[in-house]
Structures are given as C-alpha cells and as structure tokens.
Motif scaffolding. Structure first.
Motif, PDB file in Angstrom:
ATOM      1  N   ASP A  13       1.062  -1.525  -0.069  1.00 22.01           N
ATOM      2  CA  ASP A  13      -0.075  -0.259  -0.290  1.00 22.01           C
ATOM      3  C   ASP A  13       0.630   1.239   0.068  1.00 22.01           C
ATOM      4  O   ASP A  13       2.059   1.086  -0.015  1.00 22.01           O
ATOM      5  CB  ASP A  13      -0.799   0.015   1.120  1.00 22.01           C
ATOM      6  CG  ASP A  13      -1.694  -1.323   1.610  1.00 22.01           C
ATOM      7  OD1 ASP A  13      -2.444  -1.868   0.177  1.00 22.01           O
ATOM      8  OD2 ASP A  13      -0.997  -2.182   2.777  1.00 22.01           O
ATOM      9  N   LYS A  48      -0.209  -9.588  -4.069  1.00 20.03           N
ATOM     10  CA  LYS A  48      -0.921  -8.616  -2.846  1.00 20.03           C
ATOM     11  C   LYS A  48      -1.323  -9.025  -1.802  1.00 20.03           C
ATOM     12  O   LYS A  48      -0.853 -10.012  -1.487  1.00 20.03           O
ATOM     13  CB  LYS A  48      -2.775  -8.649  -3.472  1.00 20.03           C
ATOM     14  CG  LYS A  48      -3.097  -8.805  -4.497  1.00 20.03           C
ATOM     15  CD  LYS A  48      -5.052  -8.379  -5.166  1.00 20.03           C
ATOM     16  CE  LYS A  48      -5.535  -7.806  -6.726  1.00 20.03           C
ATOM     17  NZ  LYS A  48      -4.718  -6.780  -6.749  1.00 20.03           N
ATOM     18  N   GLY A  51      -3.199  -4.268   2.854  1.00 14.52           N
ATOM     19  CA  GLY A  51      -4.516  -3.686   2.608  1.00 14.52           C
ATOM     20  C   GLY A  51      -5.088  -3.517   1.460  1.00 14.52           C
ATOM     21  O   GLY A  51      -6.155  -3.743   1.535  1.00 14.52           O
ATOM     22  N   CYS A  52      -4.482  -3.564   0.506  1.00 10.58           N
ATOM     23  CA  CYS A  52      -5.083  -4.093  -1.031  1.00 10.58           C
ATOM     24  C   CYS A  52      -5.341  -5.683  -1.274  1.00 10.58           C
ATOM     25  O   CYS A  52      -7.163  -5.619  -1.379  1.00 10.58           O
ATOM     26  CB  CYS A  52      -3.964  -3.672  -2.283  1.00 10.58           C
ATOM     27  SG  CYS A  52      -2.409  -4.474  -1.997  1.00 10.58           S
ATOM     28  N   ILE A  54      -6.208  -7.161   1.871  1.00 10.95           N
ATOM     29  CA  ILE A  54      -7.775  -7.361   2.375  1.00 10.95           C
ATOM     30  C   ILE A  54      -9.330  -6.923   0.953  1.00 10.95           C
ATOM     31  O   ILE A  54     -10.045  -6.952   1.495  1.00 10.95           O
ATOM     32  CB  ILE A  54      -7.871  -5.891   3.256  1.00 10.95           C
ATOM     33  CG1 ILE A  54      -6.778  -6.113   4.661  1.00 10.95           C
ATOM     34  CG2 ILE A  54      -9.623  -6.039   4.324  1.00 10.95           C
ATOM     35  CD1 ILE A  54      -6.267  -5.941   5.691  1.00 10.95           C
ATOM     36  N   ASP A  55      -8.836  -5.596   0.673  1.00  7.96           N
ATOM     37  CA  ASP A  55      -9.414  -4.703   0.074  1.00  7.96           C
ATOM     38  C   ASP A  55     -10.162  -6.452  -1.314  1.00  7.96           C
ATOM     39  O   ASP A  55     -11.697  -6.413  -1.797  1.00  7.96           O
ATOM     40  CB  ASP A  55      -9.646  -3.962  -0.828  1.00  7.96           C
ATOM     41  CG  ASP A  55      -8.974  -2.599  -0.320  1.00  7.96           C
ATOM     42  OD1 ASP A  55     -10.031  -2.537   0.767  1.00  7.96           O
ATOM     43  OD2 ASP A  55      -8.609  -1.688  -0.265  1.00  7.96           O
ATOM     44  N   ALA A  56      -9.536  -7.132  -1.373  1.00  7.73           N
ATOM     45  CA  ALA A  56      -9.177  -8.073  -2.779  1.00  7.73           C
ATOM     46  C   ALA A  56      -9.984  -8.886  -2.214  1.00  7.73           C
ATOM     47  O   ALA A  56     -10.372  -9.556  -3.268  1.00  7.73           O
ATOM     48  CB  ALA A  56      -8.212  -7.754  -3.119  1.00  7.73           C
ATOM     49  N   GLN A  84      -7.255   4.000   5.963  1.00  7.61           N
ATOM     50  CA  GLN A  84      -8.175   3.181   5.407  1.00  7.61           C
ATOM     51  C   GLN A  84      -8.614   2.519   5.873  1.00  7.61           C
ATOM     52  O   GLN A  84      -9.707   1.938   5.986  1.00  7.61           O
ATOM     53  CB  GLN A  84      -9.056   3.522   3.969  1.00  7.61           C
ATOM     54  CG  GLN A  84      -7.395   2.711   3.560  1.00  7.61           C
ATOM     55  CD  GLN A  84      -6.493   3.298   2.348  1.00  7.61           C
ATOM     56  OE1 GLN A  84      -5.624   3.626   3.965  1.00  7.61           O
ATOM     57  NE2 GLN A  84      -5.912   3.550   2.105  1.00  7.61           N
ATOM     58  N   TRP A  85      -7.382   1.701   6.769  1.00  6.23           N
ATOM     59  CA  TRP A  85      -7.666   0.565   7.618  1.00  6.23           C
ATOM     60  C   TRP A  85      -7.335   0.500   9.090  1.00  6.23           C
ATOM     61  O   TRP A  85      -6.436   0.987   9.177  1.00  6.23           O
ATOM     62  CB  TRP A  85      -7.198  -0.385   6.752  1.00  6.23           C
ATOM     63  CG  TRP A  85      -6.958  -1.305   5.696  1.00  6.23           C
ATOM     64  CD1 TRP A  85      -7.849  -1.374   4.781  1.00  6.23           C
ATOM     65  CD2 TRP A  85      -6.542  -0.262   4.235  1.00  6.23           C
ATOM     66  NE1 TRP A  85      -7.900  -1.460   3.133  1.00  6.23           N
ATOM     67  CE2 TRP A  85      -7.038  -0.895   3.098  1.00  6.23           C
ATOM     68  CE3 TRP A  85      -5.359   0.512   4.316  1.00  6.23           C
ATOM     69  CZ2 TRP A  85      -6.509  -0.677   1.854  1.00  6.23           C
ATOM     70  CZ3 TRP A  85      -4.738   0.514   2.807  1.00  6.23           C
ATOM     71  CH2 TRP A  85      -4.882   0.404   1.975  1.00  6.23           C
ATOM     72  N   ARG A  87     -11.649  -1.235   8.444  1.00  4.64           N
ATOM     73  CA  ARG A  87     -12.680  -1.126   8.777  1.00  4.64           C
ATOM     74  C   ARG A  87     -13.361  -1.721   9.139  1.00  4.64           C
ATOM     75  O   ARG A  87     -13.100  -2.296   9.797  1.00  4.64           O
ATOM     76  CB  ARG A  87     -13.521  -1.132   7.103  1.00  4.64           C
ATOM     77  CG  ARG A  87     -12.299  -0.275   5.672  1.00  4.64           C
ATOM     78  CD  ARG A  87     -13.121  -0.478   4.506  1.00  4.64           C
ATOM     79  NE  ARG A  87     -12.168   0.394   3.434  1.00  4.64           N
ATOM     80  CZ  ARG A  87     -11.057   0.133   2.253  1.00  4.64           C
ATOM     81  NH1 ARG A  87     -10.790  -1.254   2.898  1.00  4.64           N
ATOM     82  NH2 ARG A  87     -10.325   0.841   1.644  1.00  4.64           N
TER      83      ARG A  87
END
Length: 209
Positions: A13, A48, A51-52, A54-56, A84-85, A87
């Motif tokens: 990230d 990955k 954070g990226c 986690i989003d994916a 942003q994390w 969330r």
C-alpha cells in the motif's frame, strides 16, 4: 546455464507500489548485464499483500500470496497500511468491531517463513550527505553500524486477552532461549566479520513497553 531465482514482489500500500516498481527496474538492469556474463537471472511475480489484499480478498495475507512466498527464493516488500484500514465490519453496527489490519500480514509473513532477523545497516555512502541528516553533522560523520532486530518473538506474538468479567486484561512479551540465542549468534557473526571487528550492544524499547 544461468540459474534463475524466483522473487515475489509484494508492493502493498501507500508508496509501496512506487518504490517496488523502481527497485524491480534496477534489479532487471543489473541482471541483464550479469546474464550476458553467465550470471543469474531473476524471475519476478507480483502478489497482493496488506490493505490492498484485504480489499480484494478479505485478508492481508491471502493463501495465494502465502504459497508464492513459500516457494520463492526472495521477497521484495514495499509498504503496508494506511488511514483507510482497519474498516468496520459493519458500518451500521459498531458492536461487530473492526476488520483485519494490514500490518497483521507482516506478522503472519514473518511467522510463516520464520523470518527472525531484521538486518538494518546504517552508513553514509558519501560524506557530502551528512549535512542532509536531521542529526547534528558532527555526530553522524563517519557513523556506521548495523541494527539486528528479532522479529518472531516478543510482544507482537505474546499471549493477550481483553478485559474479562473480573476487569483483568493482559498483553505479554515472550521470548524463548533459542530465539534469543540465534539472534545473538547472528549479531556476533556480523560483528566478527567486520573490519575492524565491531562491538555488540544489547538494546530494548523499554520506554514504550
């Protein structure tokens, strides 16, 4: 025939993708030159992480990333985390708590591969750079040392518990004798290989624990 090494790139990230992209450029340029002289080649694969991830996928250290890291010769890691994390699990129900933190991926990576030593060399490659240091120039001039930090024991991995019915909570810092011995041996090996041989200092973070 030149040997091929597998390197997994974990951009992560923040500035991570930018930094790792430039690092890969440098490594490719070096290996192209060495390959012509029969040197080793590097095969890069990107996964990955943080954070990226986690989003994916919902987790900072997905199974696919774990498998790639376990089969790699080396890992090139950028950075993890951001504002942003973590969330909320449910934006409409705070009682459900928060989701995973990107930094948990780092702890899982260390534990999975037993990456017990963080080796941080510090030196100024050119004397003209000492004026750029935030420390006083006379203090950093000719400074050179190596920090060897233990990574798979201690407070990050100790047993912990939230407040119970009796109002008790705990957060422990644990080290085993073998964990301490191997990090001390590594520091000793690095110190003895230096010319001239270096002194070892044992340092902890007592001010923040």
């Amino acid at each position: 025939m030149a040997k091929t090494f597998k390197v997994v790139v974990l951009p992560g990230d923040g500035v991570g993708p930018e930094v790792t992209a430039e690092a890969v450029k440098v490594l490719k340029a070096i290996t192209e030159v060495r390959a012509r002289a029969g040197g080793a080649c590097i095969e890069f694969s990107e996964q990955k992480f943080g954070g990226c991830a986690i989003d994916a996928t919902g987790t900072p250290f997905p199974d696919a990333t774990r498998a790639a890291c376990e089969s790699a010769d080396a890992i090139l890691l950028g950075a993890v985390g951001g504002p942003q994390w973590p969330r909320a699990v449910d934006a409409n129900d705070a009682s459900k708590g928060m989701g995973p933190r990107p930094e948990q991926g780092l702890l899982d990576l260390r534990k999975t591969l037993d990456l017990f030593a963080n080796i941080r060399p510090m030196s100024f490659p050119a004397g003209t750079l000492t004026s750029c240091s935030p420390l006083k120039e006379e203090l950093v001039r000719d400074a050179e040392f190596v920090v060897v930090r233990e990574l798979v024991g201690g407070i990050y991995f100790g047993k912990r518990g939230e407040e119970d019915a009796n109002g008790c909570a705990y957060d422990t810092m644990e080290y085993s004798v073998p964990e301490v011995e191997r990090i001390a041996r590594l520091a000793g090996a690095l110190a003895s290989q230096a010319q001239p041989k270096q002194t070892i200092h044992s340092i902890d973070k007592a001010n923040v624990l």
